[in-house]
Each structure stands twice: as C-alpha cells, then as structure tokens.
Design an enzyme around this catalytic site. Structure first.
Site, PDB file in Angstrom:
ATOM      1  N   ASN A 236       0.823  -1.213   0.000  1.00  0.00           N
ATOM      2  CA  ASN A 236       0.000   0.000   0.000  1.00  0.00           C
ATOM      3  C   ASN A 236       0.857   1.262   0.000  1.00  0.00           C
ATOM      4  OD1 ASN A 236      -2.039  -1.841   0.188  1.00  0.00           O
ATOM      5  ND2 ASN A 236      -2.709  -1.257   2.245  1.00  0.00           N
ATOM      6  N   HIS A 282     -16.707  36.461 -30.532  1.00  0.00           N
ATOM      7  CA  HIS A 282     -17.885  35.770 -31.067  1.00  0.00           C
ATOM      8  C   HIS A 282     -17.644  35.296 -32.501  1.00  0.00           C
ATOM      9  CE1 HIS A 282     -20.058  37.410 -27.597  1.00  0.00           C
ATOM     10  NE2 HIS A 282     -19.514  38.582 -27.915  1.00  0.00           N
ATOM     11  N   SER A 403      -5.812  12.527 -48.416  1.00  0.00           N
ATOM     12  CA  SER A 403      -7.068  11.781 -48.459  1.00  0.00           C
ATOM     13  C   SER A 403      -6.878  10.529 -49.280  1.00  0.00           C
ATOM     14  CB  SER A 403      -8.167  12.653 -49.077  1.00  0.00           C
ATOM     15  OG  SER A 403      -9.284  11.878 -49.424  1.00  0.00           O
ATOM     16  N   LYS A 409      -6.253  16.999 -51.229  1.00  0.00           N
ATOM     17  CA  LYS A 409      -6.417  17.327 -49.808  1.00  0.00           C
ATOM     18  C   LYS A 409      -5.089  17.359 -49.068  1.00  0.00           C
ATOM     19  CE  LYS A 409      -9.621  17.791 -47.710  1.00  0.00           C
ATOM     20  NZ  LYS A 409     -10.455  16.733 -47.100  1.00  0.00           N
ATOM     21  N   GLU A 416      -5.923  18.490 -35.317  1.00  0.00           N
ATOM     22  CA  GLU A 416      -7.242  17.863 -35.168  1.00  0.00           C
ATOM     23  C   GLU A 416      -7.215  16.765 -34.115  1.00  0.00           C
ATOM     24  OE1 GLU A 416      -9.052  18.474 -39.707  1.00  0.00           O
ATOM     25  OE2 GLU A 416      -8.370  16.495 -39.046  1.00  0.00           O
ATOM     26  N   LYS A 451      -3.961   3.961 -12.132  1.00  0.00           N
ATOM     27  CA  LYS A 451      -2.718   3.980 -12.901  1.00  0.00           C
ATOM     28  C   LYS A 451      -2.924   4.156 -14.397  1.00  0.00           C
ATOM     29  CE  LYS A 451      -0.706   1.117  -9.357  1.00  0.00           C
ATOM     30  NZ  LYS A 451      -2.009   1.157  -8.647  1.00  0.00           N
TER      31      LYS A 451
END
Length: 583
Positions: A236, A282, A403, A409, A416, A451
């Site tokens: 312990n 915003h 891609s 792409k 991400e 853990k």
C-alpha cells in the site's frame, strides 16, 4: 525417541538449489553410545526409509522441472499413501527402537528441500495453489487477469527499485537488517535493473504486479535477503511511493516540454510582431491585432500551465513510505532518512491518508486537462487558419496527411487529433474523481484503477507537447491574407469612437455616432476609411482631417501602446520578458 523425516512445505520453505539436508540431533549425551548399540536390522530399515523418500521425491522433481510445474500438492502426490496419513503435520515419522528393550535409540530428522531456480517459493511463488497459506483454494484464471496490474504498472519498475533500495538502506542503518543483507539486495537489484533494461526480465501474471515480480526475482537471486526487504512496509505505501516518484519525474519532463513550446511560440511571435490580422470576438471581426501578439497569448497560457505543474509537484513530493498497510509499523524506521535519500521534501503526516491519498494524481490530471484545453484552443485556430477559405497559415507537410480518395487534400491531422485527445484527458480526470468519491479510509483495491488513466494522461500530454513544439517551427504565416481579412468587418470602428471621446464627446454618444456611420458603410458596401471628411462630420462635427490616420490598421494597433497591448513595440517588450521567464 522417534526419527522424524520432515518433508518441507514447498509453499513456505525452499532452498535456492536442489539439495537435501540431513539434520541429526540427539536426545542425550549418550547418543553415540546408544546408536552403536542399536540393532543392525533396525538401522538398516531406518536408512532404507530415508533413501526411499529421497529417491521418490528426486524423481518427481526431475519430472516437475521437465514439465515446468512445481507445487507442494504434486510434490506429495507420488508418496501420498505413505505421507498423507499425517498430512496436517506434513511430517514423516519413523520409530527407531531396540528390538530387545523397545527403548528409543535416538531421534533423527531430515528435511528434504528442493527448488528450481526459476520458480520462486513461499508467498511469492506462482499462486497455483492459493494466494497464500490463508486461502484454501487457488485464484481462478479469470480473477487473475481481472485483478492483475503487472502489464501496465511494470512501467513503475525503475522507481520501484529506487524506493526499495532507499528502504533497504534505511533498514540496514537502523539495524533492522544486516549490512550483508543490504549488499545482497543492492547486488540483486542491480541485476534486475539490467534485465529489465535489456528486455529479459520475466513478468508473471500470477504475481499480479510490478512489486511482487521484482521481489520474486530478487529472492531468486539473493535468497533470504530478498525476503527481508519487505520488512516494515506494505504494498500500500510502496505503490503510493512509486506513483509519486514516477509522477514527479513526469512533471519535471512536462515542465521542460512546456518551456520548449513557449520558446518556439516566442520565436514565431518575434518574426511577426508587425504582422496584422483581425482579432475576433464571437468569431466576428473585432479589432486589429498582430500575429505576434496573438501567439504571445498562448505563451501566457502555457506559462500558467508550467506554474500549475510546479505547484502540483510540491504536493506530489511527499513520502508515504513507512505508513505500511495503514497504521504504520512496529519497527524503528526512519522515514525522514528515506525521504532525504529519495529527494522528497517531507513525509506524509498521517498513515491512513498516506496510503489512500490520490489527490496529487487528480490534481495532476486537472493541470494536464488545462494544458490540453489550451492546446485544443490553439488547434482549433490552426485548423481554421489553414482552411483555404481563410488561408492565414500553412503547416509543414510532415504534420499533415492526405485523403484516400481526394488527391488535392492536405489535412491538418496533428491539431485535429490533439483537439480530440483533449476529451480523452478530460475523461481521465473525471474517472479519477469518480474513482475516489466513494472510498472509505484507508486503501482499497479501487485504487489500482488510478494507474491507467494517470499513465495515459502523462503519455498524451508528453507526446502532444513534444509534437506541438516541433510543429510551431513548421508554421508558415501568410501576411497578405491576414491583412485582407482585417480590412473587413469595420475593425477600426472602436478607434473612431475613441477619437471622438478624446475630442470631448461622451463615450456613449461617440458609440452611437460611430454605429450610425457603420450602418451607412454597410448600406454602401464600403469601409469607414472610404467615407469623405464631410460624410464623417455629418455624424459628429468634432471629426477633423487627422481621422484618416487613426482609421488605418497600423494606426489602430500602434495606438494600444501599453503593457499587454497589441502595439508592435509592446509586443517586442513582451517577447523580451517572456524569454527572461524561460530562464
């Protein structure tokens, strides 16, 4: 007298090599004379029994070694009919008496003890019979897998060895174990460390965790000295010490990685202290800022993260060892000595709290969640800025992928994925909070579940910070696209209002006048700077010809020339201060 042939309990006692001991003891000083007077047939019968026992058990052990199994039940099975009659004593007794008088000649006993080097004995053996002598049946294979932690807590091996060596040194200093025991323990631990480093250490599921696996191997290597190591401690307080040692090292590494990331962002900020882009509130264009100023915002966030980690370290760096299972130990230990050896600032003051506390782990996960939150905010902006519709930046190819179907792409996979991994770390924080919320004092098996979330949090934060520190140097800024965006959305409207206030108009009146001017520009589809002087004076006669200097992007950012402002001069001062804080 009787002759006792004692068969050892292999769960409790085993030599380090295949051997047998013949222990002869006499009931009186007349032993030698008495034995000479014994009937020849009885003596022959006595030795016949001894050599028969040795031969039977020797054959069994060879078979056991060949098939890779060894336990006391199998050990006794070959001679079950003869030995199980007194199985409770696990002792074979053969009377040796004179034929004529019937008086005992002597009392002889031998212990047959056999061991295979790779099989540990006693409580630390493969628990095929039972967890310990306390139990009447073995643990099922399913329960072993369910309760074992060795295949994830073995990463604690190095700190477990450190803690054990410090504990052993203290035991020797206090006279609880002998100096030669300490020397054997140190030698054995050195061998174990080499085996672990070389990937040759055998981790056994039956031994549950890193602690018992190491102790088993140590006892194989050094014998009884290894069995004495656990004196005055429990698993312990041992595991609580290991986790704190591990986490202390992890924190130190994370602080360094946070420093490296801040340094990379500071360099990027310095390159673009004058580069203007729109600031947003915003997600709408608000006021012009510089890219350097924007990067320094993240430098501030990660600086606070480093402060939190360093503060968390103070509470991590307290020694629980010596609390034993929950109530301390009756041995005269010196906890402060162990704390000094291991570099702890102090000892935990209450034994119940010492073995059950996981606040430090929760606090670490909370600080880590904030790190990942800041990384996620930065990732969101990088993803948006890299979009062709925005086009503020490009990220080096080594941090992106393509891609499987669309050849054009270029996906910002690293930011991400970091954004996604933030939820993972947040989840670990909630898991630990939930783990602890219902636990009574003191230690409970629940705590084994601390853990994996903790280890994964460390791994995720370390990997993320390392890759972001590298990626910051692979960001290419596109100033033209940033400037073009800053010219949209009337980003200098507040500058016009401030201009009117400085001319004496109350702020609320200035605010209303500029709002009407912006409405006119929206209707015309033009910018404030496109209005003529006469058109501007229609909203307030206080407007003068100098207004056109105020309404430029450069004029707007330069006007905020104070500590924390976006003026390029202030950005450069902030960069200098940030570098000083890096050390």
């Amino acid at each position: 007298m009787n002759v006792d042939i004692e068969i050892c309990n292999t769960r409790r006692e085993m030599n380090l090599s295949v051997a047998h001991r013949l222990v002869v003891y006499a009931g009186s000083n007349l032993f030698q004379d008495e034995i000479k007077q014994a009937h020849r047939g009885d003596i022959a019968n006595f030795f016949f029994h001894i050599f028969t026992e040795i031969a039977l058990y020797g054959i069994h052990c060879l078979l056991a070694i060949f098939f890779g199994e060894f336990n006391s039940h199998a050990f006794l099975s070959l001679n079950e009919a003869r030995c199980r009659s007194r199985a409770s004593e696990q002792t074979r007794r053969i009377p040796l008496r004179r034929k004529r008088t019937g008086k005992p000649v002597c009392c002889l006993s031998y212990n047959l003890q056999i061991h295979r080097n790779t099989i540990m004995t006693a409580q630390l053996s493969k628990k095929s019979e039972a967890w310990s002598a306390r139990f009447a049946e073995p643990v099922s294979d399913l329960v072993k897998r369910y309760t074992a932690s060795v295949f994830f807590d073995k990463r604690l091996a190095e700190v477990d060895i450190q803690g054990s060596l410090a504990h052993a040194e203290m035991l020797a200093h206090q006279g609880i174990i002998k100096p030669e025991d300490l020397a054997d323990i140190e030698r054995g631990m050195g061998q174990i460390q080499l085996e672990i480093t070389a990937g040759k250490f055998e981790w056994l599921l039956d031994l549950e965790d890193v602690h018992l696996n190491i102790e088993r191997r140590l006892t194989e290597l050094v014998g009884d000295a290894g069995k004495r190591l656990h004196t005055g401690r429990s698993r312990n307080d041992q595991v609580a010490t290991d986790i704190r040692l591990y986490l202390r090292g992890a924190i130190d590494g994370i602080v360094i990685l946070l420093r490296d990331l801040r340094a990379a962002l500071i360099n990027l900020a310095e390159q673009h202290a004058d580069t203007i882009l729109p600031g947003f509130t915003h997600m709408q264009v608000a006021q012009p800022v510089t890219f350097g100023h924007h990067m320094l915002a993240y430098v501030e966030m990660f600086a606070r993260d480093a402060e939190r980690m360093q503060d968390c370290r103070k509470r991590v760096n307290r020694l629980p060892l010596g609390a034993a299972a929950l109530a301390g130990t009756s041995f005269p230990i010196d906890r402060e000595r162990v704390a000094r050896t291991l570099g702890f600032d102090e000892v935990c003051r209450n034994s119940l709290d010492a073995v059950s506390d996981r606040d430090f782990a929760i606090e670490f996960c909370a600080a880590s969640a904030l790190i990942m939150t800041h990384v996620s905010r930065m990732s969101e902006e990088l993803v948006i800025w890299m979009s062709p519709r925005v086009g503020f930046i490009d990220i080096a190819d080594r941090f992106c992928t393509g891609s499987s179907i669309m050849p054009q792409k270029k996906n910002p996979d690293v930011p991400e994925l970091a954004r996604g991994k933030t939820g993972r770390v947040n989840g670990h924080l909630v898991a630990l909070l939930t783990l602890m919320k219902g636990q009574p004092l003191a230690y409970n098996k629940d705590n084994q579940e601390d853990k994996e979330p903790l280890f994964d949090t460390v791994d995720t934060v370390v990997d993320t910070l390392r890759i972001f520190g590298d990626m910051a140097g692979g960001i290419t800024v596109k100033p033209e696209a940033m400037r073009a965006a800053a010219l949209q959305g009337y980003a200098t409207a507040t500058d016009l209002a401030d201009y009117l206030v400085k001319k004496g108009l109350p702020f609320r009146d200035a605010h209303e006048a500029v709002a009407r001017a912006v409405r006119l520009c929206v209707d015309r589809g033009c910018d404030l700077s496109d209005l003529s002087l006469e058109e501007m004076r229609a909203f307030s006669p206080l407007v003068q010809a100098d207004i056109f200097t105020v309404l430029t992007l450069e004029g707007s950012v330069a006007a905020r020339d104070h500590i924390g402002g976006t003026a390029p001069a202030q950005v450069r001062r902030a960069i200098d201060e940030a570098r000083k804080h890096l050390g």
